[in-house]
Scaffold this motif. Structure first.
Motif, PDB file in Angstrom:
ATOM      1  N   ASP A 123      -0.606  13.759   9.475  1.00 52.56           N
ATOM      2  CA  ASP A 123      -1.506  14.912   9.518  1.00 52.56           C
ATOM      3  C   ASP A 123      -0.684  16.196   9.633  1.00 52.56           C
ATOM      4  O   ASP A 123       0.280  16.256  10.405  1.00 52.56           O
ATOM      5  CB  ASP A 123      -2.450  14.777  10.723  1.00 52.56           C
ATOM      6  N   GLY A 134       5.727   9.141   1.315  1.00 50.36           N
ATOM      7  CA  GLY A 134       5.144   9.121   2.649  1.00 50.36           C
ATOM      8  C   GLY A 134       5.792  10.091   3.608  1.00 50.36           C
ATOM      9  O   GLY A 134       5.307  10.290   4.723  1.00 50.36           O
ATOM     10  N   ARG A 175       1.090   6.388   4.101  1.00 50.12           N
ATOM     11  CA  ARG A 175       0.217   7.488   4.516  1.00 50.12           C
ATOM     12  C   ARG A 175       1.063   8.624   5.072  1.00 50.12           C
ATOM     13  O   ARG A 175       1.961   8.411   5.875  1.00 50.12           O
ATOM     14  CB  ARG A 175      -0.761   6.987   5.582  1.00 50.12           C
ATOM     15  N   ASN A 176       0.776   9.845   4.628  1.00 43.70           N
ATOM     16  CA  ASN A 176       1.467  11.018   5.165  1.00 43.70           C
ATOM     17  C   ASN A 176       0.868  11.428   6.499  1.00 43.70           C
ATOM     18  O   ASN A 176      -0.321  11.241   6.747  1.00 43.70           O
ATOM     19  CB  ASN A 176       1.379  12.196   4.190  1.00 43.70           C
ATOM     20  N   ASP A 226       3.948  17.371   1.244  1.00 44.48           N
ATOM     21  CA  ASP A 226       3.920  15.912   1.312  1.00 44.48           C
ATOM     22  C   ASP A 226       4.700  15.306   0.157  1.00 44.48           C
ATOM     23  O   ASP A 226       4.555  15.734  -0.999  1.00 44.48           O
ATOM     24  CB  ASP A 226       2.483  15.390   1.259  1.00 44.48           C
ATOM     25  N   GLU A 238       0.824  -1.203   0.000  1.00 39.35           N
ATOM     26  CA  GLU A 238       0.000   0.000   0.000  1.00 39.35           C
ATOM     27  C   GLU A 238       0.864   1.261   0.000  1.00 39.35           C
ATOM     28  O   GLU A 238       1.971   1.268   0.537  1.00 39.35           O
ATOM     29  CB  GLU A 238      -0.922   0.012   1.221  1.00 39.35           C
ATOM     30  N   ALA A 270       4.527   9.009   8.942  1.00 43.72           N
ATOM     31  CA  ALA A 270       3.367   8.674   9.763  1.00 43.72           C
ATOM     32  C   ALA A 270       3.755   8.236  11.165  1.00 43.72           C
ATOM     33  O   ALA A 270       2.936   8.308  12.095  1.00 43.72           O
ATOM     34  CB  ALA A 270       2.546   7.594   9.080  1.00 43.72           C
TER      35      ALA A 270
END
Length: 252
Positions: free
Chosen positions: A174, A212, A171-172, A208, A168, A240
């Motif tokens: 927040d 990631g 994910r960065n 970003d 996958e 992340a």
């Protein structure tokens, strides 16, 4: 492409003039000719008999210069599965002595990354290679995804390829959390943490990366050990999981 280094010709016939690569010739001081190989993607503009007129579409910097005729047999059509998804085969890769023993693992890994990582729609199978951290006991590979400023490497092992865990896209973090962590780093490295005034609006910038990672840049003021108020620049790199690294320098 089938094979390596197919010369671009000025006309669709054997013996036609080879197209000169003017830029490379100027650099090398010897005549260099335009050629294409497995690492490039071309658009077949038209055909004439057993010849095809092609234009390089990837990499982009060859788009306006590398246009010419090649034998149609030199072109290889991309393979797709039943769903229309591109499938990479051995001909798409550039194996050498170090990667050849892992040929099947690399091909399977790159195809899975292309299917499962949403940020690897653009992927260069010819870039697949052994990582510098790889060992004989624990081989690690990488392949390059993305274009331009969003180019990044995806690393994988034989165990990753054999497992059912999907590749996958990372994910960065927040953005609010990223800024807070960067501010926390500034305070933890200040002589007087309570005097840190971190810019969360005026100077802050958050970007970003497709790999990631997220970068935060900003400024802050704080009193030093002599009780003088100074301004500093700060740059933080995060993912992340949290802060990866940070740098602080005195603003000029």
């Amino acid at each position: 492409m089938n094979g390596q280094n197919v010369l671009l010709l000025a006309a669709p016939k054997t013996g036609a003039s080879k197209l000169v690569n003017e830029k490379a010739t100027a650099i090398m001081h010897t005549t260099q000719y335009m050629a294409i190989d497995n690492s490039v993607t071309v658009n077949e503009q038209c055909t004439q008999g057993s010849w095809s007129r092609v234009q390089v579409t990837d990499p982009d910097f060859l788009h306006d210069t590398h246009i010419g005729w090649v034998p149609s047999t030199a072109l290889r059509k991309p393979q797709v599965d039943a769903s229309g998804q591109r499938v990479f085969t051995e001909a798409d890769f550039q194996f050498d002595k170090s990667t050849l023993p892992y040929k099947k693992t690399i091909i399977d890994g790159v195809n899975r990354i292309h299917r499962e990582n949403s940020r690897c729609g653009d992927i260069d199978p010819s870039s697949a290679s052994l990582s510098s951290t790889s060992t004989k006991a624990h081989p690690t590979f990488y392949v390059t995804c993305g274009k331009g400023t969003q180019v990044f490497n995806v690393f994988f092992t034989p165990q990753d390829v054999a497992s059912r865990k999907p590749f996958e896209a990372p994910r960065n973090i927040d953005h609010g959390q990223a800024v807070a962590l960067c501010e926390g780093y500034a305070k933890s490295h200040a002589a007087h943490p309570s005097t840190v005034d971190f810019s969360r609006v005026l100077d802050v910038a958050v970007s970003d990366g497709a790999n990631g990672n997220t970068r935060v840049t900003s400024t802050f003021t704080a009193k030093n050990s002599f009780n003088l108020k100074l301004k500093y620049n700060i740059a933080c790199l995060l993912n992340a999981s949290g802060l990866i690294e940070a740098q602080i320098s005195e603003a000029r």
